[in-house]
Design a protein around this motif. Structure first.
Motif, PDB file in Angstrom:
ATOM      1  N   PHE A  28       0.817  -1.215   0.000  1.00 14.41           N
ATOM      2  CA  PHE A  28       0.000   0.000   0.000  1.00 14.41           C
ATOM      3  C   PHE A  28       0.852   1.267   0.000  1.00 14.41           C
ATOM      4  CE2 PHE A  28      -3.770   2.403   0.733  1.00 14.41           C
ATOM      5  CZ  PHE A  28      -3.464   3.386   1.666  1.00 14.41           C
ATOM      6  N   SER A  29       1.905   1.296   0.785  1.00 17.02           N
ATOM      7  CA  SER A  29       2.697   2.516   0.936  1.00 17.02           C
ATOM      8  C   SER A  29       3.445   2.908  -0.341  1.00 17.02           C
ATOM      9  CB  SER A  29       3.679   2.357   2.089  1.00 17.02           C
ATOM     10  OG  SER A  29       4.562   1.280   1.829  1.00 17.02           O
ATOM     11  N   GLY A  30       3.489   2.022  -1.306  1.00 16.73           N
ATOM     12  CA  GLY A  30       4.175   2.322  -2.560  1.00 16.73           C
ATOM     13  C   GLY A  30       3.280   2.891  -3.639  1.00 16.73           C
ATOM     14  N   TYR A  31       2.022   3.096  -3.315  1.00 21.98           N
ATOM     15  CA  TYR A  31       1.037   3.523  -4.304  1.00 21.98           C
ATOM     16  C   TYR A  31       0.447   4.882  -3.947  1.00 21.98           C
ATOM     17  CZ  TYR A  31       0.962  -1.129  -6.377  1.00 21.98           C
ATOM     18  OH  TYR A  31       1.303  -2.299  -7.018  1.00 21.98           O
ATOM     19  N   SER A  32       0.253   5.710  -4.961  1.00 28.74           N
ATOM     20  CA  SER A  32      -0.597   6.866  -4.749  1.00 28.74           C
ATOM     21  C   SER A  32      -2.045   6.370  -4.733  1.00 28.74           C
ATOM     22  CB  SER A  32      -0.412   7.907  -5.856  1.00 28.74           C
ATOM     23  OG  SER A  32      -0.814   7.401  -7.113  1.00 28.74           O
ATOM     24  N   MET A  33      -2.882   7.066  -3.995  1.00 27.25           N
ATOM     25  CA  MET A  33      -4.268   6.649  -3.833  1.00 27.25           C
ATOM     26  C   MET A  33      -5.192   7.780  -4.266  1.00 27.25           C
ATOM     27  SD  MET A  33      -4.043   3.581  -2.735  1.00 27.25           S
ATOM     28  CE  MET A  33      -5.788   3.300  -2.406  1.00 27.25           C
ATOM     29  N   SER A  34      -6.269   7.389  -4.882  1.00 27.29           N
ATOM     30  CA  SER A  34      -7.232   8.377  -5.375  1.00 27.29           C
ATOM     31  C   SER A  34      -8.656   7.919  -5.091  1.00 27.29           C
ATOM     32  CB  SER A  34      -7.070   8.581  -6.880  1.00 27.29           C
ATOM     33  OG  SER A  34      -5.800   9.085  -7.216  1.00 27.29           O
ATOM     34  N   TRP A  35      -9.531   8.892  -5.085  1.00 23.94           N
ATOM     35  CA  TRP A  35     -10.966   8.641  -5.113  1.00 23.94           C
ATOM     36  C   TRP A  35     -11.502   9.168  -6.439  1.00 23.94           C
ATOM     37  CZ3 TRP A  35     -13.667   5.806  -1.669  1.00 23.94           C
ATOM     38  CH2 TRP A  35     -13.074   5.568  -0.426  1.00 23.94           C
ATOM     39  N   TYR A  36     -12.269   8.347  -7.099  1.00 23.34           N
ATOM     40  CA  TYR A  36     -12.996   8.721  -8.305  1.00 23.34           C
ATOM     41  C   TYR A  36     -14.484   8.601  -8.017  1.00 23.34           C
ATOM     42  CZ  TYR A  36      -8.790   8.269 -11.265  1.00 23.34           C
ATOM     43  OH  TYR A  36      -7.551   8.424 -11.850  1.00 23.34           O
ATOM     44  N   ARG A  37     -15.275   9.200  -8.881  1.00 22.43           N
ATOM     45  CA  ARG A  37     -16.722   9.018  -8.766  1.00 22.43           C
ATOM     46  C   ARG A  37     -17.346   8.959 -10.149  1.00 22.43           C
ATOM     47  NH1 ARG A  37     -18.489  14.926  -6.194  1.00 22.43           N
ATOM     48  NH2 ARG A  37     -18.136  16.178  -8.095  1.00 22.43           N
ATOM     49  N   GLN A  38     -18.485   8.294 -10.201  1.00 23.62           N
ATOM     50  CA  GLN A  38     -19.228   8.188 -11.454  1.00 23.62           C
ATOM     51  C   GLN A  38     -20.707   8.347 -11.176  1.00 23.62           C
ATOM     52  OE1 GLN A  38     -18.454   4.659 -13.783  1.00 23.62           O
ATOM     53  NE2 GLN A  38     -19.123   5.689 -15.655  1.00 23.62           N
ATOM     54  N   ALA A  39     -21.267   9.388 -11.737  1.00 16.90           N
ATOM     55  CA  ALA A  39     -22.698   9.636 -11.617  1.00 16.90           C
ATOM     56  C   ALA A  39     -23.429   8.964 -12.782  1.00 16.90           C
ATOM     57  CB  ALA A  39     -22.965  11.135 -11.612  1.00 16.90           C
ATOM     58  N   PRO A  40     -24.709   8.688 -12.622  1.00 19.71           N
ATOM     59  CA  PRO A  40     -25.471   8.046 -13.704  1.00 19.71           C
ATOM     60  C   PRO A  40     -25.379   8.831 -15.004  1.00 19.71           C
ATOM     61  CG  PRO A  40     -26.735   8.040 -11.683  1.00 19.71           C
ATOM     62  CD  PRO A  40     -25.531   8.889 -11.418  1.00 19.71           C
ATOM     63  N   GLY A  41     -25.043   8.156 -16.086  1.00 18.40           N
ATOM     64  CA  GLY A  41     -24.963   8.791 -17.387  1.00 18.40           C
ATOM     65  C   GLY A  41     -23.733   9.632 -17.620  1.00 18.40           C
ATOM     66  N   LYS A  42     -22.806   9.630 -16.668  1.00 22.43           N
ATOM     67  CA  LYS A  42     -21.597  10.444 -16.802  1.00 22.43           C
ATOM     68  C   LYS A  42     -20.355   9.569 -16.747  1.00 22.43           C
ATOM     69  CE  LYS A  42     -23.513  14.704 -14.871  1.00 22.43           C
ATOM     70  NZ  LYS A  42     -23.311  15.790 -13.870  1.00 22.43           N
ATOM     71  N   GLU A  43     -19.244  10.118 -17.219  1.00 23.86           N
ATOM     72  CA  GLU A  43     -17.990   9.394 -17.152  1.00 23.86           C
ATOM     73  C   GLU A  43     -17.414   9.452 -15.737  1.00 23.86           C
ATOM     74  OE1 GLU A  43     -16.497  10.024 -21.785  1.00 23.86           O
ATOM     75  OE2 GLU A  43     -15.288  10.755 -20.119  1.00 23.86           O
ATOM     76  N   ILE A  50      -3.828  11.450  -3.374  1.00 26.51           N
ATOM     77  CA  ILE A  50      -2.816  11.661  -2.352  1.00 26.51           C
ATOM     78  C   ILE A  50      -1.602  10.807  -2.708  1.00 26.51           C
ATOM     79  CG2 ILE A  50      -3.773   9.871  -0.826  1.00 26.51           C
ATOM     80  CD1 ILE A  50      -2.950  11.737   1.540  1.00 26.51           C
ATOM     81  N   THR A  51      -0.414  11.390  -2.583  1.00 28.49           N
ATOM     82  CA  THR A  51       0.793  10.665  -2.945  1.00 28.49           C
ATOM     83  C   THR A  51       1.091   9.550  -1.935  1.00 28.49           C
ATOM     84  OG1 THR A  51       2.050  12.409  -1.831  1.00 28.49           O
ATOM     85  CG2 THR A  51       1.838  12.563  -4.219  1.00 28.49           C
ATOM     86  N   SER A  52       2.045   8.696  -2.276  1.00 30.83           N
ATOM     87  CA  SER A  52       2.293   7.491  -1.494  1.00 30.83           C
ATOM     88  C   SER A  52       2.635   7.784  -0.031  1.00 30.83           C
ATOM     89  CB  SER A  52       3.401   6.661  -2.140  1.00 30.83           C
ATOM     90  OG  SER A  52       4.587   7.433  -2.264  1.00 30.83           O
ATOM     91  N   ALA A  53       3.401   8.824   0.203  1.00 26.55           N
ATOM     92  CA  ALA A  53       3.763   9.168   1.579  1.00 26.55           C
ATOM     93  C   ALA A  53       2.786  10.156   2.197  1.00 26.55           C
ATOM     94  CB  ALA A  53       5.173   9.753   1.622  1.00 26.55           C
ATOM     95  N   GLY A  54       1.837  10.593   1.415  1.00 24.95           N
ATOM     96  CA  GLY A  54       0.822  11.504   1.943  1.00 24.95           C
ATOM     97  C   GLY A  54       1.208  12.965   1.950  1.00 24.95           C
ATOM     98  N   GLY A  55       2.323  13.286   1.280  1.00 26.57           N
ATOM     99  CA  GLY A  55       2.791  14.650   1.349  1.00 26.57           C
ATOM    100  C   GLY A  55       2.094  15.632   0.440  1.00 26.57           C
ATOM    101  N   THR A  56       1.457  15.114  -0.595  1.00 25.05           N
ATOM    102  CA  THR A  56       0.814  15.999  -1.575  1.00 25.05           C
ATOM    103  C   THR A  56      -0.582  15.495  -1.886  1.00 25.05           C
ATOM    104  OG1 THR A  56       2.946  16.507  -2.595  1.00 25.05           O
ATOM    105  CG2 THR A  56       0.980  16.983  -3.890  1.00 25.05           C
ATOM    106  N   THR A  57      -1.514  16.427  -1.944  1.00 23.34           N
ATOM    107  CA  THR A  57      -2.891  16.101  -2.310  1.00 23.34           C
ATOM    108  C   THR A  57      -3.336  17.011  -3.446  1.00 23.34           C
ATOM    109  OG1 THR A  57      -3.749  17.619  -0.633  1.00 23.34           O
ATOM    110  CG2 THR A  57      -3.488  15.306   0.008  1.00 23.34           C
TER     111      THR A  57
END
Length: 120
Positions: A28-43, A50-57
């Motif tokens: 886990f600590s080697g990966y950047s993590m993201s949240w995505y979302r998808q609304a109905p009918g949208k991409e 957030i970067t792997s160490a959490g320093g940048t968002t």
């Protein structure tokens, strides 16, 4: 590899929710993590990263000042605190793990998604 989201649900406009994503079976600590979302009918759209160490968002303009992404590498978890929710935030929210290795070579893992509905 497993990413399991939780914390979605129905909330009134102006309310708050905190999404969690529990990661397992990869470094886990080697990966950047993201949240995505998808609304109905949208991409699907990127919400926050957030970067792997959490320093940048980074955040989508539509959620800046309202959402906060964080991570706990000791717990293999990433979070999305969502405040001042609006009906336009209604979507399925997905957790993503990303690692870049070289040009043309990267790895992405996805969770199954959690529904967030903002409605009165």
């Amino acid at each position: 590899v497993q990413l399991v989201e939780s914390g979605g649900g129905l909330v009134q406009p102006g309310g708050s929710l905190r999404l969690s994503c529990a990661a397992s079976r990869f470094t886990f600590s080697g990966y950047s993590m993201s949240w995505y979302r998808q609304a109905p009918g949208k991409e699907r759209e990127l919400v926050a990263t957030i970067t792997s160490a959490g320093g940048t968002t980074n955040y989508a303009d539509s959620v800046k000042g309202r959402f906060t992404i964080s991570r706990d590498n000791a717990k293999n978890a990433v979070y999305l605190q969502m405040n001042s929710l609006k009906p336009d935030d209604t979507a399925v929210y997905y957790c993503n793990a990303h690692r870049y290795y070289s040009p043309g070579r990267s790895v992405d893992y996805w969770g199954q998604g959690t529904q967030v509905t903002v409605s009165s």
